[in-house]
Design a protein around this motif. Structure first.
Motif, mmCIF file in Angstrom:
data_model
loop_
_atom_site.group_PDB
_atom_site.id
_atom_site.type_symbol
_atom_site.label_atom_id
_atom_site.label_comp_id
_atom_site.label_asym_id
_atom_site.label_seq_id
_atom_site.Cartn_x
_atom_site.Cartn_y
_atom_site.Cartn_z
ATOM 1 N N GLN A 166 12.352 51.318 11.591
ATOM 2 C CA GLN A 166 13.007 50.441 10.500
ATOM 3 C C GLN A 166 13.840 51.319 9.973
ATOM 4 O O GLN A 166 14.936 50.647 9.427
ATOM 5 N N GLU A 191 17.027 50.000 12.099
ATOM 6 C CA GLU A 191 17.270 48.734 11.591
ATOM 7 C C GLU A 191 17.958 48.687 10.401
ATOM 8 O O GLU A 191 19.016 48.118 10.315
ATOM 9 N N LEU A 192 17.611 49.563 9.335
ATOM 10 C CA LEU A 192 18.239 49.490 8.145
ATOM 11 C C LEU A 192 19.779 50.035 8.054
ATOM 12 O O LEU A 192 20.870 49.733 7.624
ATOM 13 N N ARG A 229 21.886 47.965 9.546
ATOM 14 C CA ARG A 229 22.282 46.526 8.657
ATOM 15 C C ARG A 229 23.240 47.534 7.556
ATOM 16 O O ARG A 229 24.247 46.835 7.085
ATOM 17 N N GLU A 257 26.762 47.257 8.972
ATOM 18 C CA GLU A 257 27.035 46.034 9.063
ATOM 19 C C GLU A 257 27.840 45.696 7.586
ATOM 20 O O GLU A 257 28.976 45.092 7.471
ATOM 21 N N LEU A 258 27.014 46.192 6.698
ATOM 22 C CA LEU A 258 27.462 45.711 5.118
ATOM 23 C C LEU A 258 28.788 46.450 4.904
ATOM 24 O O LEU A 258 29.450 45.949 4.130
ATOM 25 N N HIS A 276 31.346 44.870 6.410
ATOM 26 C CA HIS A 276 32.153 43.617 5.787
ATOM 27 C C HIS A 276 32.564 43.857 4.463
ATOM 28 O O HIS A 276 33.741 43.156 3.946
#
Length: 144
Positions: A31, A34-35, A38, A41-42, A45
């Motif tokens: 987890q 994965e976080l 993420r 990625e954020l 962006h």
């Protein structure tokens, strides 16, 4: 043998509990990975949006007042000792570093939790004008 036989149920319970905790730890590590992915990625962006905003305003011939407010140099190092360690490493190396490089230099295990924590601190130093990010993920001290 009688003593060993009496311990078997207890040892089996310990082994079962050990396996259950090992499985839980593996799930939590997955987890975290994965976080962390993420979060990366954020952050990417967000950086793209900042660049897009700056480009649009530049093309329109208008100053980016919101960006100026956000990134105006504060030049004050946060109080946490990790920031002092990071700045000492930058002074010692004299060149650009990545979060992974700092983890290695600080003898931290190369795991997502550590690299993301260091990356977050580096981004905070960039927002205060203490460091610059010369390319995504590559940080250095600003030139005078």
């Amino acid at each position: 043998m009688t003593g060993t036989n009496a311990l078997n149920p207890l040892l089996e319970r310990i082994d079962e509990r050990t396996q259950a905790l090992t499985d839980q730890a593996a799930m939590v590590r997955a987890q975290i990975e994965e976080l962390s992915a993420r979060l990366g990625e954020l952050d990417e962006h967000l950086e793209h949006l900042r660049i897009t905003r700056k480009t649009v305003l530049t093309l329109a011939g208008k100053p980016d007042t919101a960006q100026t407010r956000v990134s105006s140099p504060v030049h004050e190092l946060p109080e946490h000792p990790a920031y002092q360690q990071i700045m000492t490493l930058f002074a010692d190396t004299g060149g650009p570093l990545r979060a992974r490089d700092l983890c290695l230099a600080l003898d931290l295990p190369i795991v997502p939790k550590n690299t993301e924590g260091i990356r977050s601190k580096l981004k905070r130093l960039v927002s205060r004008g203490i460091l610059t990010e010369i390319e995504p993920g590559l940080f250095t001290q600003p030139r005078p």
